[in-house]
Design a protein around this motif. Structure first.
Motif, PDB file in Angstrom:
ATOM      1  N   MET A 173      14.466  78.810  53.506  1.00 35.65           N
ATOM      2  CA  MET A 173      14.795  77.636  54.318  1.00 35.65           C
ATOM      3  C   MET A 173      15.900  76.892  53.594  1.00 35.65           C
ATOM      4  SD  MET A 173      13.864  75.585  56.934  1.00 35.65           S
ATOM      5  CE  MET A 173      13.788  73.852  57.413  1.00 35.65           C
ATOM      6  N   LEU A 174      17.064  76.804  54.219  1.00 37.27           N
ATOM      7  CA  LEU A 174      18.236  76.182  53.602  1.00 37.27           C
ATOM      8  C   LEU A 174      18.480  74.826  54.239  1.00 37.27           C
ATOM      9  CD1 LEU A 174      20.699  76.399  51.715  1.00 37.27           C
ATOM     10  CD2 LEU A 174      21.914  77.525  53.597  1.00 37.27           C
ATOM     11  N   ILE A 175      18.505  73.782  53.398  1.00 37.02           N
ATOM     12  CA  ILE A 175      18.725  72.417  53.860  1.00 37.02           C
ATOM     13  C   ILE A 175      20.103  71.956  53.377  1.00 37.02           C
ATOM     14  CG2 ILE A 175      17.805  70.068  53.944  1.00 37.02           C
ATOM     15  CD1 ILE A 175      15.943  72.251  55.044  1.00 37.02           C
ATOM     16  N   ARG A 176      20.887  71.413  54.275  1.00 39.26           N
ATOM     17  CA  ARG A 176      22.222  70.928  53.925  1.00 39.26           C
ATOM     18  C   ARG A 176      22.096  69.560  53.266  1.00 39.26           C
ATOM     19  NH1 ARG A 176      24.764  75.791  54.614  1.00 39.26           N
ATOM     20  NH2 ARG A 176      24.003  76.731  56.540  1.00 39.26           N
ATOM     21  N   ALA A 177      22.425  69.512  51.994  1.00 36.91           N
ATOM     22  CA  ALA A 177      22.237  68.272  51.225  1.00 36.91           C
ATOM     23  C   ALA A 177      23.156  67.163  51.693  1.00 36.91           C
ATOM     24  CB  ALA A 177      22.472  68.547  49.732  1.00 36.91           C
ATOM     25  N   TYR A 178      24.251  67.510  52.356  1.00 37.63           N
ATOM     26  CA  TYR A 178      25.198  66.493  52.815  1.00 37.63           C
ATOM     27  C   TYR A 178      24.791  65.897  54.158  1.00 37.63           C
ATOM     28  CZ  TYR A 178      26.936  70.750  55.094  1.00 37.63           C
ATOM     29  OH  TYR A 178      27.033  71.929  55.792  1.00 37.63           O
ATOM     30  N   ASP A 298      18.176  70.594  65.647  1.00 40.80           N
ATOM     31  CA  ASP A 298      17.953  70.130  64.275  1.00 40.80           C
ATOM     32  C   ASP A 298      17.246  71.165  63.409  1.00 40.80           C
ATOM     33  OD1 ASP A 298      15.526  67.684  65.477  1.00 40.80           O
ATOM     34  OD2 ASP A 298      15.484  69.871  65.481  1.00 40.80           O
ATOM     35  N   LEU A 299      17.015  72.378  63.921  1.00 37.15           N
ATOM     36  CA  LEU A 299      16.501  73.471  63.104  1.00 37.15           C
ATOM     37  C   LEU A 299      16.834  74.792  63.784  1.00 37.15           C
ATOM     38  CD1 LEU A 299      14.858  74.647  60.743  1.00 37.15           C
ATOM     39  CD2 LEU A 299      12.799  74.355  62.141  1.00 37.15           C
ATOM     40  N   ILE A 318      25.404  87.670  61.915  1.00 37.78           N
ATOM     41  CA  ILE A 318      25.097  86.383  62.539  1.00 37.78           C
ATOM     42  C   ILE A 318      24.377  85.467  61.552  1.00 37.78           C
ATOM     43  CG2 ILE A 318      23.954  85.241  64.456  1.00 37.78           C
ATOM     44  CD1 ILE A 318      26.322  87.020  65.215  1.00 37.78           C
ATOM     45  N   ALA A 319      23.384  86.015  60.841  1.00 35.48           N
ATOM     46  CA  ALA A 319      22.699  85.210  59.816  1.00 35.48           C
ATOM     47  C   ALA A 319      23.682  84.764  58.741  1.00 35.48           C
ATOM     48  CB  ALA A 319      21.552  86.008  59.207  1.00 35.48           C
ATOM     49  N   LEU A 324      26.751  80.608  55.766  1.00 38.53           N
ATOM     50  CA  LEU A 324      28.020  80.182  55.177  1.00 38.53           C
ATOM     51  C   LEU A 324      28.665  79.021  55.918  1.00 38.53           C
ATOM     52  CD1 LEU A 324      29.602  83.669  54.382  1.00 38.53           C
ATOM     53  CD2 LEU A 324      28.476  82.107  52.799  1.00 38.53           C
ATOM     54  N   HIS A 325      28.457  78.944  57.226  1.00 39.35           N
ATOM     55  CA  HIS A 325      29.199  77.968  58.017  1.00 39.35           C
ATOM     56  C   HIS A 325      28.328  77.003  58.806  1.00 39.35           C
ATOM     57  CE1 HIS A 325      32.620  80.450  56.985  1.00 39.35           C
ATOM     58  NE2 HIS A 325      32.081  81.490  57.600  1.00 39.35           N
ATOM     59  N   GLY A 326      27.016  77.196  58.805  1.00 39.74           N
ATOM     60  CA  GLY A 326      26.145  76.297  59.547  1.00 39.74           C
ATOM     61  C   GLY A 326      26.064  74.930  58.905  1.00 39.74           C
ATOM     62  N   THR A 327      25.645  73.937  59.693  1.00 41.95           N
ATOM     63  CA  THR A 327      25.544  72.563  59.191  1.00 41.95           C
ATOM     64  C   THR A 327      24.156  71.965  59.391  1.00 41.95           C
ATOM     65  OG1 THR A 327      26.354  71.702  61.305  1.00 41.95           O
ATOM     66  CG2 THR A 327      27.992  72.130  59.588  1.00 41.95           C
ATOM     67  N   THR A 328      23.258  72.707  60.017  1.00 40.25           N
ATOM     68  CA  THR A 328      21.907  72.215  60.257  1.00 40.25           C
ATOM     69  C   THR A 328      20.914  72.984  59.390  1.00 40.25           C
ATOM     70  OG1 THR A 328      21.670  73.766  62.080  1.00 40.25           O
ATOM     71  CG2 THR A 328      22.408  71.555  62.634  1.00 40.25           C
ATOM     72  N   PRO A 329      19.711  72.464  59.215  1.00 39.38           N
ATOM     73  CA  PRO A 329      18.687  73.221  58.487  1.00 39.38           C
ATOM     74  C   PRO A 329      18.507  74.602  59.096  1.00 39.38           C
ATOM     75  CG  PRO A 329      17.954  70.972  58.805  1.00 39.38           C
ATOM     76  CD  PRO A 329      19.223  71.110  59.586  1.00 39.38           C
ATOM     77  N   LEU A 330      18.400  75.593  58.225  1.00 35.47           N
ATOM     78  CA  LEU A 330      18.334  76.984  58.663  1.00 35.47           C
ATOM     79  C   LEU A 330      17.145  77.670  58.004  1.00 35.47           C
ATOM     80  CD1 LEU A 330      19.529  79.605  59.943  1.00 35.47           C
ATOM     81  CD2 LEU A 330      20.896  79.837  57.850  1.00 35.47           C
TER      82      LEU A 330
END
Length: 385
Positions: A173-178, A298-299, A318-319, A324-330
């Motif tokens: 689960m990757l969360i964008r810290a920004y 948002d997810l 796609i993943a 690399l380029h997504g901006t939402t939690p993944l």
């Protein structure tokens, strides 16, 4: 008689016929693996506020799946850019005590919210230790911040996060810290969850956790499928006959995809608010990124691999695009069993040249009454000298 141009794929979308009869398609949400549910979450923390952006998500997942959490902090062997310098024993012990107190403090915050959390202190290189801990602790999900102590940068991922994602071989689960939200740990609620599907059994690995989260938070679950327009390389425009073949193929795949999505909606059971999105586009990733923005998702929950089934790499195109380029939690679910992991040439070379260094990265010490796995600091210095 007009033949299908060789450059046009025979099938752009997996037909429901592959899973069951066309008229009575009952999708299989769980392929060869058992149903994907997360019971043990590993949470790397480096003491920075940026890394702590994962904590509200940890509470959300722990409550949804009844999971326990392991909080891991890594004491780096080198610091302040001083490569190769052995740490001062007194300074090292002080850092260890500070790290212990920090982990215990975070664990108490989670315990107050009825989330079981166990601190784990490791010594070595950050990415190696996180991966070793995930394997040793049998974690089925790593909850990871995109950035940490080194701060935000123009890169969408820090180097440590990228290394962990590439070799985790488990759910991440990757969360964008920004893009942090509320500082409160128990106020996070997912409102709209996107699950991209390509009709394959692999992609359906994401449906179990996505639907569980949607039901728990009463969120809308968005099932999206993109019919890719076939490429027909020509130096001249297509003839009317060739264009007709392309249009027929797109229409055929679109009809199959529509039936597939409707079948999913009818068989996923009550209690889940499901919406479907079906599009025809040349770029699958581009459309999905635009869908995330337009629908204010948002997810995003997806499988590491999809229809192509190419398993030489840890995730498909796609993943990789969303990592690399997504901006939402993944949240991406790893569909490959751990015993199918293949070392890259770089890893093989590293293991052959420095086996002692690799094993050193696996040492850790539980802070909640568990067995001490790390030796005395002087023994560590002896190894490094």
């Amino acid at each position: 008689m007009i033949s299908l141009p060789a450059a046009i794929p025979v099938r752009q979308t997996r037909r429901p016929l592959e899973m069951a009869s066309r008229a009575h398609c009952v999708p299989s949400y769980f392929p060869e693996r058992s149903p994907v549910m997360f019971k043990h979450i590993l949470i790397p923390l480096d003491g920075s506020p940026l890394a702590e952006c994962v904590l509200p998500h940890a509470v959300a997942f722990a409550r949804t799946f009844g999971a326990t959490c392991t909080l891991v902090h890594v004491l780096e062997i080198t610091s302040n850019g001083e490569q190769g310098r052995c740490p001062d024993p007194l300074e090292w012990q002080m850092r260890r005590q500070e790290a212990k107190r920090y982990l215990e403090q975070v664990a108490r915050r989670l315990d107050a919210l009825q989330v079981q959390a166990v601190p784990l202190l490791c010594e070595g290189r950050a990415a190696n230790c996180i991966l070793d801990c995930a394997h040793r602790e049998e974690a089925d999900l790593i909850l990871l911040s995109s950035h940490g102590y080194s701060g935000l940068s123009g890169w969408n991922l820090s180097s440590v996060a990228q290394k962990v994602i590439v070799r985790a071989n488990t759910g991440v689960m990757l969360i964008r810290a920004y893009r942090t939200g509320s500082a409160e740990l128990d106020t996070l609620a997912y409102r709209k969850i996107l699950a991209p599907l390509d009709g394959s059994r692999r992609a359906e690995c994401a449906l179990a956790p996505a639907s569980s989260l949607a039901r728990h938070f009463q969120a809308e679950l968005l099932l999206a499928h993109v019919v890719r327009k076939p490429e027909v390389p020509r130096r001249t425009p297509l003839s009317p006959e060739e264009q007709e073949l392309v249009d027929r193929l797109v229409a055929l795949n679109r009809q199959a995809a529509q039936e597939y999505l409707e079948s999913l909606r009818s068989h996923m059971g009550a209690g889940t608010k499901i919406q479907t999105r079906l599009a025809v586009a040349s770029g699958v990733a581009t459309y999905l990124h635009e869908l995330v923005e337009s629908e204010q998702v948002d997810l995003v929950v997806m499988c590491a691999h999809g229809y192509s089934g190419e398993t030489r790499w840890p995730f498909g195109s796609i993943a990789a695009s969303f990592i690399l380029h997504g901006t939402t939690p993944l949240l991406f679910v790893q569909d490959l069993p751990r015993d199918q992991e293949i070392l890259t040439q770089a890893e093989q070379a590293a293991v052959e040249q420095a086996p002692a260094d690799r094993s050193f990265g696996a040492q850790g010490e539980r802070q909640a009454g568990g067995p001490a796995l790390a030796g005395d600091i002087l023994q560590h210095l002896e190894v490094l000298s």
